[in-house]
Motif scaffolding. Structure first.
Motif, short mmCIF file in Angstrom:
data_model
loop_
_atom_site.label_atom_id
_atom_site.label_comp_id
_atom_site.label_asym_id
_atom_site.label_seq_id
_atom_site.Cartn_x
_atom_site.Cartn_y
_atom_site.Cartn_z
N ARG A 79 0.84 -1.20 0.00
CA ARG A 79 0.00 0.00 0.00
C ARG A 79 0.87 1.25 0.00
O ARG A 79 1.76 1.38 0.83
N PRO A 80 0.62 2.19 -0.94
CA PRO A 80 1.44 3.41 -0.99
C PRO A 80 1.28 4.26 0.27
O PRO A 80 0.17 4.38 0.81
N LEU A 81 2.36 4.83 0.74
CA LEU A 81 2.28 5.72 1.90
C LEU A 81 1.70 7.08 1.46
O LEU A 81 1.95 7.54 0.34
N PRO A 82 0.93 7.73 2.31
CA PRO A 82 0.37 9.05 1.98
C PRO A 82 1.47 10.04 1.61
O PRO A 82 2.48 10.14 2.30
N GLY A 83 1.28 10.75 0.50
CA GLY A 83 2.25 11.75 0.06
C GLY A 83 3.35 11.21 -0.84
O GLY A 83 4.12 12.00 -1.41
N SER A 84 3.43 9.88 -0.98
CA SER A 84 4.43 9.30 -1.88
C SER A 84 3.94 9.39 -3.32
O SER A 84 2.75 9.62 -3.58
N SER A 85 4.84 9.20 -4.28
CA SER A 85 4.49 9.40 -5.69
C SER A 85 3.44 8.44 -6.19
O SER A 85 2.70 8.74 -7.12
N SER A 86 3.33 7.26 -5.58
CA SER A 86 2.35 6.28 -6.02
C SER A 86 1.04 6.34 -5.23
O SER A 86 0.14 5.54 -5.46
N ASP A 87 0.94 7.29 -4.31
CA ASP A 87 -0.29 7.47 -3.54
C ASP A 87 -1.36 8.09 -4.45
O ASP A 87 -1.13 9.14 -5.06
N PRO A 88 -2.55 7.47 -4.58
CA PRO A 88 -3.59 8.00 -5.46
C PRO A 88 -3.95 9.45 -5.19
O PRO A 88 -4.18 10.24 -6.11
N GLN A 89 -3.99 9.85 -3.91
CA GLN A 89 -4.33 11.24 -3.60
C GLN A 89 -3.24 12.20 -4.10
O GLN A 89 -3.55 13.29 -4.58
N THR A 90 -1.99 11.78 -3.99
CA THR A 90 -0.90 12.61 -4.53
C THR A 90 -1.03 12.74 -6.04
O THR A 90 -0.84 13.82 -6.60
N GLN A 91 -1.36 11.64 -6.71
CA GLN A 91 -1.49 11.66 -8.17
C GLN A 91 -2.67 12.53 -8.62
O GLN A 91 -2.58 13.25 -9.62
N VAL A 92 -3.77 12.50 -7.86
CA VAL A 92 -4.92 13.34 -8.17
C VAL A 92 -4.56 14.82 -8.00
O VAL A 92 -4.90 15.66 -8.83
N LYS A 93 -3.87 15.13 -6.91
CA LYS A 93 -3.46 16.52 -6.68
C LYS A 93 -2.54 17.01 -7.79
O LYS A 93 -2.64 18.15 -8.25
N SER A 94 -1.62 16.15 -8.24
CA SER A 94 -0.71 16.53 -9.32
C SER A 94 -1.48 16.86 -10.59
O SER A 94 -1.18 17.83 -11.28
N ALA A 95 -2.52 16.05 -10.89
CA ALA A 95 -3.34 16.30 -12.07
C ALA A 95 -4.11 17.60 -11.92
O ALA A 95 -4.22 18.39 -12.86
N GLY A 96 -4.66 17.84 -10.72
CA GLY A 96 -5.40 19.08 -10.49
C GLY A 96 -4.52 20.31 -10.62
O GLY A 96 -4.90 21.30 -11.27
N TYR A 97 -3.34 20.27 -10.02
CA TYR A 97 -2.43 21.41 -10.12
C TYR A 97 -1.97 21.62 -11.57
O TYR A 97 -1.76 22.75 -12.00
N LEU A 98 -1.82 20.52 -12.31
CA LEU A 98 -1.43 20.64 -13.71
C LEU A 98 -2.53 21.33 -14.52
O LEU A 98 -2.24 22.16 -15.40
N LEU A 99 -3.79 21.01 -14.23
CA LEU A 99 -4.89 21.68 -14.93
C LEU A 99 -4.90 23.17 -14.61
O LEU A 99 -5.16 24.00 -15.49
N TYR A 100 -4.58 23.53 -13.37
CA TYR A 100 -4.45 24.94 -13.02
C TYR A 100 -3.31 25.60 -13.81
O TYR A 100 -3.41 26.74 -14.27
N LEU A 101 -2.20 24.86 -13.94
CA LEU A 101 -1.06 25.39 -14.69
C LEU A 101 -1.43 25.62 -16.15
O LEU A 101 -1.09 26.66 -16.73
#
Length: 210
Positions: A79-101
């Motif tokens: 199970r991915p640790l929170p905040g790690s690159s493979s954590d689903p929540q981290t990946q969702v945040k990355s996508a959201g910030y990219l859409l803002y960019l």
């Protein structure tokens, strides 16, 4: 030197620390300040290392390549640790910030289209509308929303295709650098969409955009 601190559970203290030198030399995995696994360089880390935690669980760290980048995956019993690159929540945040960019870049492009000599008013306004759309999608992506990220991915891919076709019809050569950037962006959005779907299927706390 590099370092990364992670929690074992969402909202818990960051008890896991990763430290490393140049090219991941002297890589250490620390739990509560005590080393439980080590690696001496990127080659060894790509094969993966693991350490046994006091509660009997196994913590695994591996350096994986994603397109042109390498990222550290940190798992406890798979199970991915929170905040790690493979954590689903981290990946969702990355996508959201990219859409803002993308929204910000589109807004800037709209300004350029309107202010340059013989400004393209229709093009500038259209680009601003696209900027607003991407910003709204970014907001909903953080909820998380698979649909918002998927729509953003489709719109961005369509824009890339139309831009490429315009360049080819004009007799020019495609800008390879920008094509690679777009591919990398699409990969982040694709990964974020998959992660949002995972979170939808396995309910998790909502993510804050702040």
């Amino acid at each position: 030197m590099g370092s990364l601190k992670l929690a074992l559970e969402p909202g818990a203290p960051k008890r896991v620390e990763l430290t490393w030198g140049l090219m991941h030399k002297n890589f250490q995995v620390l739990l509560d300040g005590k080393p439980i696994a080590t690696a001496n360089g990127s080659t060894e880390l790509r094969q993966g290392i693991s350490g046994l935690m006091p509660d009997g669980r196994t913590l695994e760290v591996k350096l994986v390549r994603l397109l042109t980048q390498e990222q550290l995956t940190v798992l406890v019993e798979g199970r991915p640790l929170p905040g790690s690159s493979s954590d689903p929540q981290t990946q969702v945040k990355s996508a959201g910030y990219l859409l803002y960019l993308i929204a910000g870049l589109s807004a800037l492009m709209g300004v350029v289209q309107l202010t340059r000599e013989g400004g393209d008013v229709a093009g500038g306004v259209g680009t601003w509308i696209a900027a607003v759309a991407f910003a709204v999608l970014g907001y909903f992506a953080m909820k998380p929303s698979f649909v918002a990220i998927a729509i953003g991915m489709v719109l961005f891919a369509a824009d890339a295709v139309f831009t490429l076709l315009d360049q080819l019809q004009a007799g020019g050569n495609p800008n390879v650098f920008w094509l690679l950037i777009r591919v990398a962006f699409l990969f982040v959005l694709f990964t974020g969409a998959k992660a949002a779907k995972t979170l939808k299927e396995q309910p998790a706390p909502s993510i804050s955009g702040g």
